[in-house]
Write a protein that holds these residues in place. Sequence first.
Motif, PDB file in Angstrom:
ATOM      1  N   PRO A   1      -3.481   0.287  13.115  1.00 23.05           N
ATOM      2  CA  PRO A   1      -2.761   1.259  13.957  1.00 23.05           C
ATOM      3  C   PRO A   1      -1.357   1.567  13.454  1.00 23.05           C
ATOM      4  O   PRO A   1      -0.829   2.644  13.711  1.00 23.05           O
ATOM      5  N   GLN A   2      -0.751   0.635  12.708  1.00 26.06           N
ATOM      6  CA  GLN A   2       0.582   0.902  12.167  1.00 26.06           C
ATOM      7  C   GLN A   2       0.523   2.036  11.145  1.00 26.06           C
ATOM      8  O   GLN A   2       1.439   2.861  11.074  1.00 26.06           O
ATOM      9  N   TYR A   3      -0.550   2.094  10.376  1.00 25.05           N
ATOM     10  CA  TYR A   3      -0.712   3.186   9.401  1.00 25.05           C
ATOM     11  C   TYR A   3      -0.790   4.527  10.123  1.00 25.05           C
ATOM     12  O   TYR A   3      -0.122   5.501   9.732  1.00 25.05           O
TER      13      TYR A   3
ATOM     14  N   CYS B   1       0.855  -1.193   0.000  1.00 24.52           N
ATOM     15  CA  CYS B   1       0.000   0.000   0.000  1.00 24.52           C
ATOM     16  C   CYS B   1       0.890   1.242   0.000  1.00 24.52           C
ATOM     17  O   CYS B   1       1.895   1.296   0.714  1.00 24.52           O
ATOM     18  N   TYR B   2       0.522   2.246  -0.794  1.00 26.20           N
ATOM     19  CA  TYR B   2       1.328   3.469  -0.855  1.00 26.20           C
ATOM     20  C   TYR B   2       1.242   4.279   0.438  1.00 26.20           C
ATOM     21  O   TYR B   2       2.039   5.193   0.656  1.00 26.20           O
ATOM     22  N   GLY B   3       0.273   3.957   1.296  1.00 25.76           N
ATOM     23  CA  GLY B   3       0.232   4.583   2.611  1.00 25.76           C
ATOM     24  C   GLY B   3       1.311   4.066   3.531  1.00 25.76           C
ATOM     25  O   GLY B   3       1.589   4.657   4.577  1.00 25.76           O
ATOM     26  N   ASN B   4       1.934   2.951   3.166  1.00 27.02           N
ATOM     27  CA  ASN B   4       3.043   2.374   3.912  1.00 27.02           C
ATOM     28  C   ASN B   4       4.333   3.041   3.436  1.00 27.02           C
ATOM     29  O   ASN B   4       4.761   2.839   2.292  1.00 27.02           O
ATOM     30  N   PRO B   5       4.973   3.863   4.277  1.00 28.78           N
ATOM     31  CA  PRO B   5       6.173   4.589   3.832  1.00 28.78           C
ATOM     32  C   PRO B   5       7.267   3.669   3.292  1.00 28.78           C
ATOM     33  O   PRO B   5       7.982   4.040   2.365  1.00 28.78           O
TER      34      PRO B   5
ATOM     35  N   GLU C   1      11.650   5.141   6.852  1.00 31.60           N
ATOM     36  CA  GLU C   1      11.127   5.787   5.643  1.00 31.60           C
ATOM     37  C   GLU C   1       9.997   6.780   5.950  1.00 31.60           C
ATOM     38  O   GLU C   1       9.613   7.572   5.099  1.00 31.60           O
ATOM     39  N   ALA C   2       9.423   6.706   7.166  1.00 33.68           N
ATOM     40  CA  ALA C   2       8.313   7.601   7.527  1.00 33.68           C
ATOM     41  C   ALA C   2       8.834   9.009   7.771  1.00 33.68           C
ATOM     42  O   ALA C   2      10.013   9.218   8.092  1.00 33.68           O
TER      43      ALA C   2
END
Length: 678
Positions: free
Chosen positions: A296-298, A78-82, A357-358
């Motif tokens: 919750p990780q997102y 998912c692109y929401g995952n840095p 990466e976040a």
Amino acid sequence: MDEWLMERYSLAKERIAEICREETVKEPYGDFFRKTAEFLKKTAEILEREREDLTLSQYEEENRELYKELFPENYETCYGNPSYAEKTLGEYGKAFTFLFAELRGAVAYAYEKKWWDYLVGAELFLEIHSAFGQEETPSVKTVLGILRSYVNDYCQDMMEQRIAEGVDPELDFALRIIMDSDLEDLRYLYRYGEFVSENERGVAEFLNSLPQSEIDSMARTYTEGYRIGFINGRKDITKKKTVNIRYSLGFERMVRAAVLQFREMGLRPVIYRHATHAVNRRGSSRVGFTGGIVNPQYDYDHRQDSALFLDSDFVKRKLRSMQTAYENYKDLADVHGGPACIETFGEEPFSPKAKPEAWTLTEAQQKLQVELDNESGQIVNRYIKGDERSFTIIAYPVPEIGKDFPEIFREIVKINTLDYKLYERIQQTIIETLDSCQWVEIKGRDGNETDLIIHLHTLEDAAKQTNFENCVADVNIPVGEVFTSPELAGTGGILHVKKVYLNGLQFKDLKLVFDCGQVIDYSCSNFESEEENRAYIEDNILFHHQKLPMGEFAIGTNTTAYVAAEKYGIAEKLPILIAEKMGPHFAVGDTCYSWAEDTPVFNPDGREIIARDNEISILRKEDISLAYYGCHTDITIPYEELGSIRVIDEEGEGTSIIENGRFVLPGTEELNRPFEQE
């Protein structure tokens, strides 16, 4: 509807539909744009939908489709995952993962019919798509510049809207769902646009099984706690016209009853969703009504997305925007009474994974965030005055807590309605002993390394003054604590907890070292490296302050809650609201009386609590920017790890309140009875 806005919307919608089918942007970027365009196309259909009359199965499918890319099983791609964004898009990863998170708000805007919010996000998407549609790929600097311009251009509008939602009862999207829906028809849950998990459905179904009398009683505990908070604080509730209700989906039957009860007090509800724009989000916390947390990780991965744009110019811009917005709504802010919160607990404990990466705040940005929090707190306090407002918080479990959910829920109702007069008498006995000395010693046992000395304020007139507030079921439900703001000079030692959950995050072997009442060192064992562990504490307990004072010392007395937690094996899932009543606890950050230290507070016996200030908060008299931190985090030592609590006199002699996790002070024997019934 504004004609110009609708013209812009039509153009954006048409272009987004084309992108769904185009192959003009080269890979790997094209995949992101096509998937995002499909998402925006779907949310546009909901935005334009005039009637919410789908079947329950249709709503369930729609809800799943809108949120499935965030499901843990899908999150790795998912692109929401840095991490995935950077792996796939390289140096552009951070820009695209920020854009992904910002555009997720389109779901909320679609259901609330917020055309402007949807449009500015869609236009941002199209602007970046256009940049990548050129022959030459734009630089990372150009893409980040587009994102920053978006934030800065719309900061004022987004702040104004957020503040209006907090004080204007005419903004009633959620209220209409609560008051006008058939709450036995669970389709209503899906009309918010929030993620609906088994927890939200399960709570709604359970509350639907209860008679109205029980629902009214639950609501009355909550609303009376709010009202009594004003009385005990000697604040005039009749000056207030609105109350902010915060809750999780599924509790609508209780909230509906509470709305009617608040109306009897002359209070209208203001209810708003947790923040969706990056301008208004603060970490991973959710302030406002919310549905289930998909992953919750997102939320954790995006807690510091403000690192993209947080600089001194943004801080000035946001503070100006905030000041202007509050000035525009000053009459509504003046009659706002504060929040009444229904919290939930029971979800599987979450221990986050730190991702390099976040987005992460730099040290300079951390200082700017502290400055922003401090200044914004002062602005809020000028318009919603701290010495005139109050609050209340109550908590209930969700089905994820386990198969005993119905029994646990009923046990929590019992805990929330314990005989506060009984606790008031017992706690007064404890307070009288605590007030007899200036020092309190706390020690752990069985591997708990806590060894603390607390310095109490000097009482000039013990007949009229006290250091400790006798906390009954008002602002913090349930009953069960006596608390104070210690003197910082002389307060020190080690606070250790083997395992604790703070703001939904797990901390293992948390140790805080205090000197002169302030945290000077800290550690935990969540991660392999000391650097990661320290950063975790700095992010989620210290909130990037170099030091934090001990703002509160308290002794929890709710042994009924403790025994129930042990019986059902739910101690690690309890919220701090209940956990803080289950042993001594220590808050780092502001005192319990922040922004209202000059307002006299009295115990039921008529004595005034004089320990409302410490050496930090009193600095407001000289420079208010030095007095507050904008945080207050309670850390509880459970009875099973507690060796002793003793008051120490001038000769060093001690009088025990607790020994080996049991109350031994004469007059407190009743608190041990729940242990005997285990």
